[in-house]
Write a protein that holds these residues in place. Structure first.
Motif, PDB file in Angstrom:
ATOM      1  N   ALA A  14      42.290   7.731  56.533  1.00  8.68           N
ATOM      2  CA  ALA A  14      43.607   7.117  56.521  1.00  8.68           C
ATOM      3  C   ALA A  14      44.023   6.790  55.091  1.00  8.68           C
ATOM      4  N   LYS A  87      48.150   8.651  58.478  1.00  9.79           N
ATOM      5  CA  LYS A  87      47.800   7.606  59.427  1.00  9.79           C
ATOM      6  C   LYS A  87      47.056   8.216  60.605  1.00  9.79           C
ATOM      7  N   PRO A  88      46.244   7.425  61.314  1.00  4.98           N
ATOM      8  CA  PRO A  88      45.554   7.965  62.493  1.00  4.98           C
ATOM      9  C   PRO A  88      46.509   8.581  63.510  1.00  4.98           C
ATOM     10  N   VAL A 122      42.870  12.341  61.334  1.00  2.10           N
ATOM     11  CA  VAL A 122      42.903  11.248  60.373  1.00  2.10           C
ATOM     12  C   VAL A 122      42.062  10.106  60.924  1.00  2.10           C
ATOM     13  N   SER A 124      40.367   6.298  60.971  1.00  4.49           N
ATOM     14  CA  SER A 124      40.782   4.945  60.636  1.00  4.49           C
ATOM     15  C   SER A 124      39.736   4.238  59.800  1.00  4.49           C
TER      16      SER A 124
END
Length: 124
Positions: A14, A87-88, A122, A124
């Protein structure tokens, strides 16, 4: 017939960046809009970004504005998607698609040719 091959997907952290490429072959001399779509597991395919032949007109989904940049190299028949601040929720299979025309549209059914997709994950 137009053939599209995506590349550049992978696993990133991320906040990181990734650049996707889509190489086109076949009839690409006409006015063609080239766009990126993505589909996450259990979700519908959604429009991400699109670009016209000249590269002067672009369109982005609200969720990626300010983070993603689409560009086009007509000499190499290639479209790129630079993805920053990932971003996730950006995790998905990303697809390149083309359609004839001069206006970028966000409806997947209007696109005539599709690549096989490239996975972007992606963490986190």
């Amino acid at each position: 017939q137009v053939q599209l091959v995506e590349s550049g997907g992978g696993l990133v952290q991320a906040g990181g960046s990734l650049r996707l490429s889509c190489a086109a072959s076949g009839r690409t001399l006409s006015n063609l809009v080239m766009s990126w779509f993505r589909q996450a597991p259990g979700k519908e395919r959604e429009f991400v970004a699109g670009i016209t032949r000249s590269g002067a007109n672009t369109r982005y989904a609200d969720s990626v504005k300010g983070r993603f940049t689409i560009s086009r190299d007509n000499a190499e028949n290639t479209v790129y998607l630079q993805m920053n601040s990932l971003k996730p929720e950006d995790t998905a299979v990303y697809y390149c698609a083309v359609r004839g025309g001069v206006v970028v549209t966000a409806t997947s059914s209007e696109y005539d040719y599709w690549g096989q997709g490239t996975q972007v994950t992606v963490s986190s």
